[in-house]
Design an enzyme around this catalytic site. Sequence first.
Site, PDB file in Angstrom:
ATOM      1  N   ARG A 164      -0.470   0.292  -5.854  1.00  0.00           N
ATOM      2  CA  ARG A 164      -1.527   1.238  -6.514  1.00  0.00           C
ATOM      3  C   ARG A 164      -0.977   2.181  -7.491  1.00  0.00           C
ATOM      4  NH1 ARG A 164      -3.043  -2.899  -4.978  1.00  0.00           N
ATOM      5  NH2 ARG A 164      -4.964  -3.384  -3.623  1.00  0.00           N
ATOM      6  N   SER A 238     -12.784   0.941  -2.520  1.00  0.00           N
ATOM      7  CA  SER A 238     -11.818   1.421  -1.413  1.00  0.00           C
ATOM      8  C   SER A 238     -11.500   2.692  -1.696  1.00  0.00           C
ATOM      9  CB  SER A 238     -10.888   0.525  -1.335  1.00  0.00           C
ATOM     10  OG  SER A 238     -11.194  -0.957  -1.098  1.00  0.00           O
ATOM     11  N   GLU A 334      -7.147   6.616  -3.008  1.00  0.00           N
ATOM     12  CA  GLU A 334      -6.900   6.127  -4.205  1.00  0.00           C
ATOM     13  C   GLU A 334      -7.408   6.843  -5.536  1.00  0.00           C
ATOM     14  OE1 GLU A 334      -7.643   2.042  -4.773  1.00  0.00           O
ATOM     15  OE2 GLU A 334      -6.843   1.472  -2.662  1.00  0.00           O
TER      16      GLU A 334
END
Length: 338
Positions: A164, A238, A334
């Site tokens: 990520r 998420s 995130e």
Amino acid sequence: MTPEQTHVPLDAFNTFGLPATAARYRRIDTVEQLVALARDGALRGPRLVLGGGSNVVFTGNVDALVLHVALRGRERLADADDAWRVAAAGGEPWHDFVRWTLDENLPGLENLSLIPGTVGAAPIQNIGAYGLEMAERFESLDAVNLDTGELRQFSAADCRFGYRDSVFKQTEAGRWLITRVIFRLPRPWPPLTGYADLQRHLAEQGIVTPTARQISDAVIAVRQAKLPDPAVLGNAGSFFKNPIVDTATAERLLAKHPGAPHYPQADGRIKLAAGWLIDQCGWKGKRLGPVGCHARQALVIVNHGGATGADVRQLADAIAADVHSRFGITLEAEPSFV
């Protein structure tokens, strides 16, 4: 050229549906427009590049120039001996692009179906799901330097992809706007069905040797069963990254919780499931004012209506504090807080 606007509401431009206003706003429709603006110095100063708004939490009004990426276009490029090659503009909705590749009989991205956001945002976050990361299908991208108007092509090595992560979240953060991404889809096609939820869904459907479209359909079904639709219940997917820890930390956790999901990594570390950690702390379905953890997936923070970015931050901080207190593991969000 689309003119610059002032005091533009951003509520509809973020999937959380959080209230915010851009001091300055400009829609980017063409690369030529973008280059001209950059070369004229019109983009210097505080700014924010906004794609689909699926990876941002607005904590207040944005006292900056918001560049809303609306570049469109998809094309099939010349094939290589070992791959099909396709490209899409930075403002293309990611899921629409994935489904288009399947319509064109170009498999390889199906495991990344239904991920929100745009094609241009995909390399920044190095999106991934169900056994595949975007970096595994990436060839190169084109970007414009927002200070100078320079056009540059970035290779996979230039992007320095991680979990990520990419150079666009690190040393090059805020300097570039991604205008086009090229993908290499390996031929022959390798179906990826090792993820447990995928295997289960395909087995329930009686599918033994799935096509790429059947895998895509299965991914969509699994995601829809777990994750809320942002159009119905505001969220950013998420919310926390799955933490990657050293073996000693993982062993301590597994000694107390042998059933904890864990995934060995190539570098010897262990990836843990953030959703499981949060669930163990009792947050699934729990609310804190107008925000809460989704009833079916503790990893997803949702806006039940009327939430602000401060509400989201307060809940995220409380969740992270509980996980750290119980397990000694630090969770990282995130989405970006703006």
